[in-house]
Design a protein around this motif. Structure first.
Motif, mmCIF file in Angstrom:
data_model
loop_
_atom_site.group_PDB
_atom_site.id
_atom_site.type_symbol
_atom_site.label_atom_id
_atom_site.label_comp_id
_atom_site.label_asym_id
_atom_site.label_seq_id
_atom_site.Cartn_x
_atom_site.Cartn_y
_atom_site.Cartn_z
ATOM 1 N N ILE A 114 -7.712 3.500 -5.832
ATOM 2 C CA ILE A 114 -6.649 3.904 -4.926
ATOM 3 C C ILE A 114 -5.645 2.755 -4.887
ATOM 4 N N SER A 115 -4.376 3.075 -5.060
ATOM 5 C CA SER A 115 -3.345 2.041 -5.043
ATOM 6 C C SER A 115 -2.873 1.787 -3.623
ATOM 7 N N ALA A 116 -2.711 0.514 -3.312
ATOM 8 C CA ALA A 116 -2.203 0.112 -2.004
ATOM 9 C C ALA A 116 -1.106 -0.922 -2.215
ATOM 10 N N GLU A 117 -0.031 -0.765 -1.461
ATOM 11 C CA GLU A 117 1.066 -1.723 -1.503
ATOM 12 C C GLU A 117 1.108 -2.416 -0.152
ATOM 13 N N ILE A 118 0.937 -3.726 -0.162
ATOM 14 C CA ILE A 118 0.915 -4.498 1.075
ATOM 15 C C ILE A 118 2.108 -5.440 1.076
ATOM 16 N N ILE A 162 -0.655 3.290 1.510
ATOM 17 C CA ILE A 162 -1.712 3.824 0.660
ATOM 18 C C ILE A 162 -1.438 5.311 0.529
ATOM 19 N N GLY A 163 -1.052 5.725 -0.678
ATOM 20 C CA GLY A 163 -0.684 7.122 -0.874
ATOM 21 C C GLY A 163 0.489 7.469 0.024
ATOM 22 N N SER A 164 0.340 8.519 0.820
ATOM 23 C CA SER A 164 1.413 8.917 1.731
ATOM 24 C C SER A 164 1.256 8.292 3.113
ATOM 25 N N LEU A 165 0.195 7.519 3.315
ATOM 26 C CA LEU A 165 -0.052 6.865 4.596
ATOM 27 C C LEU A 165 0.660 5.518 4.645
ATOM 28 N N MET A 166 1.408 5.284 5.726
ATOM 29 C CA MET A 166 2.111 4.014 5.915
ATOM 30 C C MET A 166 1.723 3.449 7.271
ATOM 31 N N VAL A 167 1.216 2.228 7.278
ATOM 32 C CA VAL A 167 0.908 1.521 8.507
ATOM 33 C C VAL A 167 1.901 0.387 8.600
ATOM 34 N N ASP A 168 2.823 0.488 9.562
ATOM 35 C CA ASP A 168 3.884 -0.501 9.714
ATOM 36 C C ASP A 168 3.656 -1.297 10.989
ATOM 37 N N ASN A 169 3.202 -2.510 10.819
ATOM 38 C CA ASN A 169 2.934 -3.398 11.943
ATOM 39 C C ASN A 169 3.854 -4.616 11.851
ATOM 40 N N SER A 170 5.109 -4.368 11.473
ATOM 41 C CA SER A 170 6.055 -5.466 11.302
ATOM 42 C C SER A 170 6.920 -5.626 12.544
ATOM 43 N N LEU A 171 7.406 -6.830 12.738
ATOM 44 C CA LEU A 171 8.305 -7.098 13.850
ATOM 45 C C LEU A 171 9.611 -6.336 13.664
ATOM 46 N N GLN A 172 10.047 -6.194 12.428
ATOM 47 C CA GLN A 172 11.260 -5.432 12.134
ATOM 48 C C GLN A 172 11.146 -4.012 12.668
ATOM 49 N N SER A 173 10.032 -3.359 12.421
ATOM 50 C CA SER A 173 9.802 -1.997 12.880
ATOM 51 C C SER A 173 9.785 -1.923 14.400
ATOM 52 N N LYS A 174 9.118 -2.880 15.025
ATOM 53 C CA LYS A 174 9.047 -2.902 16.489
ATOM 54 C C LYS A 174 10.415 -3.124 17.107
ATOM 55 N N LEU A 175 11.223 -4.001 16.533
ATOM 56 C CA LEU A 175 12.580 -4.231 17.041
ATOM 57 C C LEU A 175 13.447 -2.986 16.870
ATOM 58 N N ASN A 176 13.303 -2.308 15.727
ATOM 59 C CA ASN A 176 14.062 -1.071 15.505
ATOM 60 C C ASN A 176 13.705 -0.005 16.540
#
Length: 182
Positions: A114-118, A162-176
């Motif tokens: 399974i491919s994962a992009e971190i 991972i696939g179509s699942l995205m877990v975004d725990n970034s400060l950028q996302s929280k600020l947005n």
């Protein structure tokens, strides 16, 4: 633009599939995979090789010279070498980075990975990369092919896809989210 990207991807996956099929028939898939991994690792973050291959102002002769220089540090399988030369001679080397991605994806699927992009804001220590990969493998009960990238725009935190699942725990996302009032 989306349609152009799909066509590009389709052509790239056909070339990658053809090479994989031929290498499998000739029992040299491992060697070809190692060659592509070598190029991918050699290309690194700056993507100098793929940029030169895909640059239309660089002549076919100069692109062949690039391959000759790479061969000095790594002995390529004849199928990999002929494949790269074919891409240059046919004017299809502009697809190289997408062929490389398609090749990795097809090989990964064949292995049941399974491919994962971190993405992280800063470079991770090797032990942290291993820990993240092990956690994902434990969660998914499968071998994870993890690709780690640095994205300074995240400010801090991480984004895992991972696939179509995205877990975004970034400060950028929280600020947005705060700015949008969500």
């Amino acid at each position: 633009m989306e349609q152009h990207s799909e066509v590009y991807s389709d052509v790239s996956s056909r070339y990658a599939s053809a090479l994989i099929s031929l290498a499998s028939q000739e029992n040299c898939i491992k060697e070809v995979e190692q060659d592509f991994s070598f190029i991918f690792n050699l290309d690194g973050e700056n993507k100098l090789i793929t940029k030169n291959f895909e640059n239309p102002t660089i002549s076919k002769k100069d692109k062949l010279n690039i391959i000759d220089e790479i061969i000095k540090s790594h002995k390529f399988n004849e199928y990999t070498l002929n494949f790269l030369k074919l891409l240059i001679e046919s004017g299809r080397i502009s697809y190289f980075s997408n062929i490389l991605k398609s090749f990795k994806k097809i090989i990964s699927n064949r292995k049941g990975e399974i491919s994962a992009e971190i993405e992280t804001a800063e470079a991770l220590l090797e032990k942290d990369k291993i820990s993240i990969k092990n956690d994902l493998q434990s969660s998914y009960k499968a071998n994870i092919n993890a690709e780690f990238k640095i994205n300074e725009k995240l400010i801090s935190g991480s984004r895992i896809k991972i696939g179509s699942l995205m877990v975004d725990n970034s400060l950028q996302s929280k600020l947005n989210k705060i700015l949008k009032g969500v």
